[in-house]
Design a protein around this motif. Structure first.
Motif: not given
Length: 185
Positions: A23-27
């Motif tokens: 989902l291209r989330h950093g965390e």
């Protein structure tokens, strides 16, 4: 604590990181943990544990929940925007048509590989899963315990996505408890 995690719960946590990357989330957030439960189900690398079975018993799949988690975490609240006359889906489509997929997420490069940081809510969920297991006098933490812990956080990304999918949270809790009881017997 992690030595108590069963194979299904370890896989769910690992898959949560993969969901965050996809989902291209950093965390990793609670929504990713929930998706990790489903990703480790029959479509995923393992058969899935009680948490995955409880979610599926109510018709919930990663295909149903992933868009809700993705739109929740990107920081734009579709309901709040709709209240002032802005259709987030239309804005997203127009933006992505002009600037490419994921343009509203603010990431242009790949999400880092390796271990992703867990949000404080995701860490709290994992801690609560231990408490749920102890309360049930169980020496293991399965993915069902993680699901029950997710349901204990009413304002988390995961529970907001479940509500957006019109899930009966009490029925989900009961299904998870039944599934855990079945493996503990």
């Amino acid at each position: 604590m992690f030595e108590r995690f069963t194979g299904d719960s370890r896989t769910a946590v690992t898959m949560a990181q993969e969901e965050a990357r996809m989902l291209r989330h950093g965390e990793v957030d609670t929504g990713h943990l929930m998706l990790g439960l489903l990703t480790s189900g029959p479509d995923g690398p393992v058969a899935g544990g009680p948490g995955a079975r409880a979610l599926r018993s109510l018709g919930l799949t990663s295909e149903v929940l992933r868009p809700l988690v993705g739109r929740e975490i990107d920081g734009l609240d579709p309901d709040a925007l709709a209240a002032i006359g802005i259709d987030l889906d239309a804005v997203r489509q127009a933006t992505e048509a002009s600037f490419g997929p994921g343009a509203l997420e603010g990431r242009t490069g790949p999400v880092k590989s390796g271990h992703l940081k867990f949000t404080s809510e995701a860490k709290k969920t994992l801690e609560l899963s231990l408490r749920v297991a102890i309360k049930n006098k169980q020496r293991f933490i399965c993915d069902g315990h993680i699901l029950l812990a997710l349901l204990m956080l009413p304002d988390s990304t995961a529970t907001r996505a479940l509500r957006a999918a019109q899930t009966d949270l009490d029925a989900l809790k009961e299904a998870a408890e039944r599934e855990i009881a079945a493996i503990a017997a």
